[in-house]
Design an enzyme around this catalytic site. Structure first.
Site, PDB file in Angstrom:
ATOM      1  N   ASP A   5      -1.389   4.698   5.932  1.00 47.70           N
ATOM      2  CA  ASP A   5      -0.709   3.545   5.357  1.00 47.70           C
ATOM      3  C   ASP A   5      -0.904   2.302   6.226  1.00 47.70           C
ATOM      4  O   ASP A   5      -0.293   2.171   7.288  1.00 47.70           O
ATOM      5  CB  ASP A   5       0.791   3.837   5.210  1.00 47.70           C
ATOM      6  CG  ASP A   5       1.095   4.672   3.979  1.00 47.70           C
ATOM      7  OD1 ASP A   5       0.383   4.506   2.964  1.00 47.70           O
ATOM      8  OD2 ASP A   5       2.037   5.483   4.019  1.00 47.70           O
ATOM      9  N   ASP A 148       2.872   8.580  -4.269  1.00 50.34           N
ATOM     10  CA  ASP A 148       3.217   8.191  -2.903  1.00 50.34           C
ATOM     11  C   ASP A 148       4.642   7.639  -2.853  1.00 50.34           C
ATOM     12  O   ASP A 148       4.943   6.650  -3.518  1.00 50.34           O
ATOM     13  CB  ASP A 148       2.206   7.110  -2.472  1.00 50.34           C
ATOM     14  CG  ASP A 148       2.292   6.752  -0.996  1.00 50.34           C
ATOM     15  OD1 ASP A 148       3.149   7.301  -0.289  1.00 50.34           O
ATOM     16  OD2 ASP A 148       1.487   5.904  -0.558  1.00 50.34           O
TER      17      ASP A 148
HETATM   18 ZN    ZN Z   1       0.635   5.226   1.127  1.00 49.41          ZN
END
Ligand code: ZN
Length: 191
Positions: A5, A148
């Site tokens: 991320d 997610d």
């Molecule tokens: Zn992510």
């Protein structure tokens, strides 16, 4: 896969890491690097992330100015040698993406508002996963659905049932014993 991320402090309020850190962890594992760019102007950095060892690059539809703009980015990702992904926030409708679904290796459906880890799963997004699954199957595309945000042994089964192929989990794996947590998550999905 290892889902990375990347946050820039502009597209989302938080800052994480960039291509240099990814390049440094690349020699540590053979896992596929699934890089999720939560950044403004992603085209500027695609080359750097691919050179750093990212195998998949997912960009946000919300960091683009319409579908044609996203298409340019996807083309650049493909030309750089990575797989293409586009992500949609919980509040963003998926239908405008129908025209690019064929060009995507991955559609990343956010089940939290991106920016921070450890948030609660947004159940209202589940119908969106189901609709995208239906659309992909109807057209026979190979696009995979990744989900997610807020994935846990409690939420994973409903996401799988709705048609997700890939589940992204952070806190559910890394809080405590990662090996055991991963096992619990896998078992929950098999139920
Ligand atoms: Zn992510």
């Amino acid at each position: 896969m290892l889902h990375l991320d990347v946050m820039d402090g502009h597209f989302v309020p938080n800052i994480t890491f960039g291509p240099c850190v990814i390049g440094n962890i690349r020699p540590c594992t053979d896992q596929v690097f699934d890089t999720h760019l939560m950044i403004e102007s992603p085209r500027k950095y695609i080359r750097d992330f691919v050179d750093g060892g990212s195998d998949h690059i997912t960009v946000h539809t919300e960091s683009h100015d319409g579908i044609e703009d996203i298409k340019r980015t996807l083309e650049m990702i493909r030309d750089a040698g990575a797989k293409t992904g586009a992500s949609i926030n919980p509040a963003t409708p998926w239908k405008p993406m129908a025209g690019i679904m064929e060009d995507l290796d991955l559609v990343l459906v956010m089940t939290v508002v991106p920016g921070f880890g450890g948030q609660g799963f947004m159940h209202e997004v589940v119908p969106k996963i189901r609709e995208i699954r239906g659309y992909i199957d109807e057209h026979g595309y190979a696009t995979e659905i990744s989900v997610d945000g807020g994935i846990s042994p409690e939420t994973a089964p409903m996401v799988v049932e709705a048609g997700a192929d890939i589940l992204v989990a952070g806190s559910a794996i890394f809080k405590g014993d990662p090996g055991n947590n991963l096992k619990l998550l896998r078992e929950a999905c098999m139920r």
